[in-house]
Scaffold this motif. Structure first.
Motif, PDB file in Angstrom:
ATOM      1  N   GLY A   1       0.824  -1.196   0.000  1.00 55.42           N
ATOM      2  CA  GLY A   1       0.000   0.000   0.000  1.00 55.42           C
ATOM      3  C   GLY A   1       0.859   1.248   0.000  1.00 55.42           C
ATOM      4  N   ALA A   2       0.219   2.391   0.166  1.00 50.58           N
ATOM      5  CA  ALA A   2       0.910   3.675   0.200  1.00 50.58           C
ATOM      6  C   ALA A   2       0.322   4.522   1.314  1.00 50.58           C
ATOM      7  CB  ALA A   2       0.782   4.390  -1.139  1.00 50.58           C
ATOM      8  N   GLY A   3       1.135   5.412   1.856  1.00 47.81           N
ATOM      9  CA  GLY A   3       0.673   6.261   2.940  1.00 47.81           C
ATOM     10  C   GLY A   3       1.244   7.659   2.826  1.00 47.81           C
ATOM     11  N   LEU A   4       0.614   8.584   3.531  1.00 44.94           N
ATOM     12  CA  LEU A   4       1.102   9.958   3.620  1.00 44.94           C
ATOM     13  C   LEU A   4       1.022  10.384   5.081  1.00 44.94           C
ATOM     14  CD1 LEU A   4       2.134  12.466   2.096  1.00 44.94           C
ATOM     15  CD2 LEU A   4      -0.253  13.236   1.997  1.00 44.94           C
ATOM     16  N   ASP A   5       2.184  10.657   5.684  1.00 40.58           N
ATOM     17  CA  ASP A   5       2.266  11.048   7.095  1.00 40.58           C
ATOM     18  C   ASP A   5       2.517  12.545   7.224  1.00 40.58           C
ATOM     19  OD1 ASP A   5       2.269   8.287   7.246  1.00 40.58           O
ATOM     20  OD2 ASP A   5       3.764   8.220   8.857  1.00 40.58           O
ATOM     21  N   LEU A   6       1.847  13.178   8.178  1.00 46.02           N
ATOM     22  CA  LEU A   6       2.159  14.536   8.605  1.00 46.02           C
ATOM     23  C   LEU A   6       2.668  14.448  10.034  1.00 46.02           C
ATOM     24  CD1 LEU A   6      -0.926  16.561   7.290  1.00 46.02           C
ATOM     25  CD2 LEU A   6       1.277  16.164   6.163  1.00 46.02           C
ATOM     26  N   ASN A   7       3.887  14.926  10.238  1.00 43.28           N
ATOM     27  CA  ASN A   7       4.547  14.749  11.534  1.00 43.28           C
ATOM     28  C   ASN A   7       5.029  16.086  12.083  1.00 43.28           C
ATOM     29  OD1 ASN A   7       7.476  14.253  12.935  1.00 43.28           O
ATOM     30  ND2 ASN A   7       6.043  12.664  13.485  1.00 43.28           N
TER      31      ASN A   7
END
Length: 268
Positions: free
Chosen positions: A91-97
């Motif tokens: 899968g793919a993800g997008l993190d905001l940290n």
């Protein structure tokens, strides 16, 4: 102030923090209202990171020099993320940290009796697009994430003096500007809580280096004038007469662990 004395400090303005919180909240709201696919989920986590890819901080006491490792990227982490599994195992993800760094301290004392203490802290807002590999186990599920970190770091150095003839008050230098690009790797285990909720426990390594472009003297010692803002660059000609200085590549990496909750957004 020479960059070799940095040991980690930054305090973001309340306005910036409010914007980040609003951004995180809007992402959750938007994703929840629009999710229509079994492969789509949201995750929120918190964690701590220790120094990784460290640099060297120097403390001077007359003829004695003491060194210690440091990284401006070690500290407390909060994050929200959206994940989409487009197959059973990938899968793919997008993190905001957002990271608030730990403080650390260096001292400087020459032959005169004055000792200067420098306390520093880093801060980081980062976007991390990543690829997810999952065992897709029904119960305890191992997974891995690999991604590119696109970060906006900054840090602040607070200096105080002590002993006879020392300046009173605190001098504050804030270093900002520029974008840092690095790498992220995480290895974790997912535990089911309910049909839609899962607990994530993850070990991570974020590899990042930062070169600031602006040095702002936001506060001077008592009775002294603030210094003009300096432009920092990798090549600075002192003969140019401009108000600038050389930048330095500083470590912003960390290794640590996170715990969080993942929520499946499938429509049933």
């Amino acid at each position: 102030m020479p960059l070799i004395f940095f040991s980690l400090t930054l305090i973001k303005s309340m306005k910036q923090k409010t914007v980040l919180i609003a951004l995180f909240a809007s992402i959750f709201s938007c994703a929840t209202s629009n999710a229509q696919n079994d492969g789509l989920s949201l995750r929120a986590d918190i964690g701590v990171g220790l120094p990784s890819g460290v640099g060297t901080a120097y403390s001077y006491n007359n003829t004695v020099t003491t060194v210690a490792p440091y990284s401006l990227g070690s500290g407390f982490n909060i994050a929200v993320a959206g994940n989409y599994m487009f197959s059973e195992h990938m899968g793919a993800g997008l993190d905001l940290n957002y990271m608030v760094g730990y403080t650390s301290t260096t001292t400087y004392k020459e032959s005169n009796p004055i000792t200067t203490t420098n306390v520093s802290t880093g801060s980081l807002f980062a976007i991390t697009p990543n690829v997810i590999l999952s065992a897709n186990s029904g119960k305890i599920n191992p997974y891995a994430r690999f991604g590119i970190v696109i970060g906006v770091p900054s840090f602040e150095v607070k200096s105080t003096q002590s002993s006879t003839g020392a300046a009173s008050g605190t001098n504050i230098e804030t270093y900002t500007g520029g974008v840092a690009i690095g790498w992220y790797a995480g290895f974790g285990v997912q535990f089911p809580l309910t049909d839609k909720l899962k607990l994530n426990v993850e070990l991570f390594d974020r590899d990042l280096t930062y070169a600031p472009t602006t040095d702002t003297n936001t506060q001077a010692y008592d009775g002294q004038q603030k210094q003009p803002t300096k432009t920092m660059s990798t090549s600075y000609d002192i003969a140019s007469g401009t108000n600038g200085e050389n930048t330095a590549y500083l470590p912003f990496g960390s290794v640590g662990f996170k715990v969080g909750i993942a929520m499946n957004l499938a429509s049933k």
